[in-house]
Design a protein around this motif. Structure first.
Motif, PDB file in Angstrom:
ATOM      1  N   ARG A 227       0.835  -1.213   0.000  1.00 27.59           N
ATOM      2  CA  ARG A 227       0.000   0.000   0.000  1.00 27.59           C
ATOM      3  C   ARG A 227       0.865   1.256   0.000  1.00 27.59           C
ATOM      4  N   ALA A 231       1.063   3.657  -3.482  1.00 35.01           N
ATOM      5  CA  ALA A 231       0.542   5.016  -3.320  1.00 35.01           C
ATOM      6  C   ALA A 231       1.397   6.015  -4.104  1.00 35.01           C
ATOM      7  N   ARG A 232       2.602   5.608  -4.474  1.00 36.99           N
ATOM      8  CA  ARG A 232       3.557   6.519  -5.146  1.00 36.99           C
ATOM      9  C   ARG A 232       3.489   6.308  -6.670  1.00 36.99           C
ATOM     10  N   VAL A 233       2.300   6.526  -7.208  1.00 37.95           N
ATOM     11  CA  VAL A 233       2.022   6.220  -8.619  1.00 37.95           C
ATOM     12  C   VAL A 233       2.967   6.959  -9.560  1.00 37.95           C
ATOM     13  N   VAL A 243       1.247   0.377 -11.504  1.00 36.13           N
ATOM     14  CA  VAL A 243       0.548  -0.077 -10.306  1.00 36.13           C
ATOM     15  C   VAL A 243      -0.563  -1.015 -10.766  1.00 36.13           C
ATOM     16  N   THR A 247      -5.810   0.071  -8.931  1.00 37.13           N
ATOM     17  CA  THR A 247      -5.127   1.159  -8.231  1.00 37.13           C
ATOM     18  C   THR A 247      -4.989   2.362  -9.159  1.00 37.13           C
ATOM     19  N   ARG A 248      -4.594   2.093 -10.383  1.00 37.99           N
ATOM     20  CA  ARG A 248      -4.427   3.162 -11.376  1.00 37.99           C
ATOM     21  C   ARG A 248      -5.767   3.846 -11.664  1.00 37.99           C
ATOM     22  N   TYR A 251      -6.783   6.003  -8.793  1.00 33.67           N
ATOM     23  CA  TYR A 251      -5.873   7.158  -8.765  1.00 33.67           C
ATOM     24  C   TYR A 251      -6.333   8.210  -9.783  1.00 33.67           C
ATOM     25  N   LYS A 254      -9.328   9.921  -8.462  1.00 33.35           N
ATOM     26  CA  LYS A 254      -8.966  10.827  -7.369  1.00 33.35           C
ATOM     27  C   LYS A 254      -8.403  12.137  -7.926  1.00 33.35           C
ATOM     28  N   THR A 263      -5.251   4.638  -1.012  1.00 35.73           N
ATOM     29  CA  THR A 263      -4.748   3.741  -2.050  1.00 35.73           C
ATOM     30  C   THR A 263      -5.520   2.424  -2.037  1.00 35.73           C
TER      31      THR A 263
END
Length: 589
Positions: A227, A231-233, A243, A247-248, A251, A254, A263
């Motif tokens: 996680r 989170a550091r995409v 990612v 997740t992408r 993101y 967001k 995340t």
């Protein structure tokens, strides 16, 4: 379990004046007993070198590596180190040694001096874990790439080591095979306390690890929980990585201010987060159906009729790999071929340029029947790039390797130079590489040179068998980017075998689904991936984004169950939020 103390390693080239190539650059790191650690990084970042240092296949040029308290540079401890730490390689051919699958799995336990009854139990258990029971008496070298990988993994599992290092070991497996292997190593980690080190380019596999390490230029540049790392995409993207798809997707939502959750790593987490956004839309929004594909009026360039192929007919190893396959490939299309490992995909495409001859049935390419008389002309029309395209390299320099095909066609030198210049520009290869040995290049560069050697012959049909297997996310995206560009600018017909459902969904016009040598489906990606139950039954899957939206639609939320890609998914949620704000009742596509 594993400790690196200021470890350095460099590859040295033979000959005077040759500079050494650093691969691992001052790593100090510990992996605890019973940990599950994933290692990510671009091709050439040092991951595989680090793995080989762990079981003394390579010895550090500086610093020390310790495995379960043993120094890998202590020659007297080699046997114990390799008994303690089992290694599963990217290419299964590197570790298959016996004449049958059963004997290969037994090889390790036999050499450890295990009792016969216990060896029998371990063989059966390992074979069942990886799903190769029905191939126990087959020769491993007659199996598909993915099946071979299962044999290699089973051989290590049967030794029951304290630690298992998997170096891209799922890269050739179908979706079900990948899930089964990851499920297996997680179970071995949890139930038996076996330390797992997983080197992978599949981000969805890394989410199961306790910790992730990210490598770049021989160093560890990031480490943390899945996680924390995912989170550091933007940092991962800058490092040429990615990612997980959900997740992408979350993101991107967001960034647009459409969701506010942290995340997200799994489909289930994304589903729960989106339900909060969609709750107010249940009665106010109705998604419109996606428009169907326009009628395809392109002519047929490849015509396959009742194609059957039997390996080793009349012997104890007789196996029907293709069974009455009939299909047409349209001129200028991008056709994806998917299927479980051993479904006949590679066998099918090797008929397209005469590498294999039908046991029965026929193939025509551009009106020309594939026979011995037409092979030379046929192979100028159909270019085939294998699962490991770098195995097609053999010349002294990159230039000579790319030029080999057109020179055999008798083309003048000026025309060859012109073609090479054009091809390397398409593939993004620097002219500075032309005078280098192809064997000095990185994995991704080797793959492009091999592809250039086929493209330079200007085939009308380009066939690629798992072109991105083993490539990092950026390298994989680049391959599909230039294939798409080649298709659009040159009109080249492209046939791609892939185990990545996301890539097939995003880039292909149509998809052929093979199952046990038969053609199960041939349709658009949207229609093919709407048959989720059938695909799962034959060892395949749907893209993660599709599964997420299908789950939401099944729960009564007003979304389409036929979303295939992240951009489509973002547009869908944005339209729903917009409709909520304006009170609209539907949307158009």
């Amino acid at each position: 379990m594993i400790e690196f103390r200021d470890v350095r390693f460099e590859y040295r080239t033979q000959g005077e004046g040759q500079a050494a190539t650093p691969a691992v650059n001052g790593i100090t790191e510990r992996i605890g007993e019973g940990e599950f650690v994933a290692i990510l990084g671009r091709n050439g970042s040092g991951k595989s070198t680090m793995a080989r240092l762990m079981n003394a296949l390579l010895l550090p040029t500086g610093g020390t590596v310790w495995v379960d308290g043993m120094n890998t540079q202590d020659g007297d401890m080699l046997w114990e180190i390799r008994k303690t730490l089992g290694m599963v390689f990217q290419n299964p051919d590197n570790q298959i040694v016996s004449t049958t699958v059963e004997e290969d799995i037994a090889f390790g336990p036999e050499n450890l001096g295990i009792e016969p009854a216990e060896i029998r139990r371990r063989i059966d258990e390992a074979a069942r874990y990886v799903g190769i029971e029905e191939h126990m008496h087959h020769s491993p070298h007659m199996l598909s790439g993915g099946q071979k990988q299962r044999v290699a993994i089973a051989g290590i599992l049967a030794m029951e080591p304290k630690c298992i290092v998997l170096d891209e070991s799922t890269s050739m497996l179908d979706p079900r095979g990948r899930k089964e292997v990851i499920s297996l190593v997680r179970r071995l980690n949890r139930e038996k306390g076996i330390t797992i080190v997983l080197i992978t380019h599949h981000m969805e596999e890394a989410i199961h690890a306790d910790r992730i390490m990210v490598m770049e230029n021989g160093r560890i540049i990031m480490k943390g929980t899945p996680r924390e790392i995912f989170a550091r995409v933007d940092e991962l993207k800058k490092a040429g990585l990615n990612v997980p798809h959900v997740t992408r997707f979350m993101y991107e939502l967001k960034k647009k201010g459409l969701v506010h959750s942290g995340t997200v790593l799994t489909v289930e987490e994304a589903e729960e987060s989106l339900k909060k956004v969609l709750d107010g839309a249940v009665t106010t929004f109705r998604p419109a159906a996606f428009a169907g594909p326009a009628e395809d009026t392109r002519d047929v360039i490849v015509r396959i009729r009742n194609l059957t192929h039997v390996y080793m007919p009349g012997t104890a190893f007789e196996r029907k790999a293709l069974d009455g396959v009939s299909m047409d490939i349209k001129r200028g299309e991008i056709l994806g071929i998917i299927g479980h490992t051993g479904s006949g995909k590679s066998t099918l495409v090797q008929h397209l340029n005469g590498l294999l001859k039908p046991t029965s049935g026929s193939i025509e390419v551009d009106g020309m029947e594939c026979t011995g008389k037409t092979l030379k002309e046929l192979r100028q029309k159909v270019g085939l790039i294998f699962q490991y395209p770098e195995h097609q390299l053999f010349e002294e320099t990159v230039y000579k390797d790319i030029a080999f095909g057109p020179s055999k066609m008798g083309l003048p030198e000026e025309e060859i130079k012109k073609r090479i210049k054009h091809v390397i520009s398409i593939l993004g290869l620097s002219e500075n590489l032309l005078d280098k040995s192809p064997f000095e290049l990185s994995g991704g560069q080797k793959r492009r040179v091999a592809i250039a050697g086929v493209l330079v012959m200007e085939p009308e049909v380009l066939v690629l068998d798992e072109p991105t297997a083993g490539l990092d996310p950026r390298g994989s995206d680049e391959v599909f980017s230039f294939l798409t560009r080649l298709n659009r600018t040159n009109g080249t017909t492209i046939v791609i075998i892939s185990h990545s459902m996301e890539q097939i969904a995003a880039y292909c016009d149509r998809v052929a689904v093979l199952n046990r040598g038969r053609l199960e489906m041939l349709d658009t990606p949207r229609n093919v991936f709407s048959n989720e139950e059938l695909l799962r039954r034959i060892g395949l899957d749907v893209p993660e984004i599709t599964r997420l939206f299908r789950n939401l639609a099944g729960a009564g939320y007003p979304v389409s169950g036929n979303v295939l890609t992240i951009p489509e998914a973002v547009d869908e949620i944005a339209a729903i939020v917009r409709a909520q704000k304006t009170g609209e009742g539907g949307m158009a596509r």
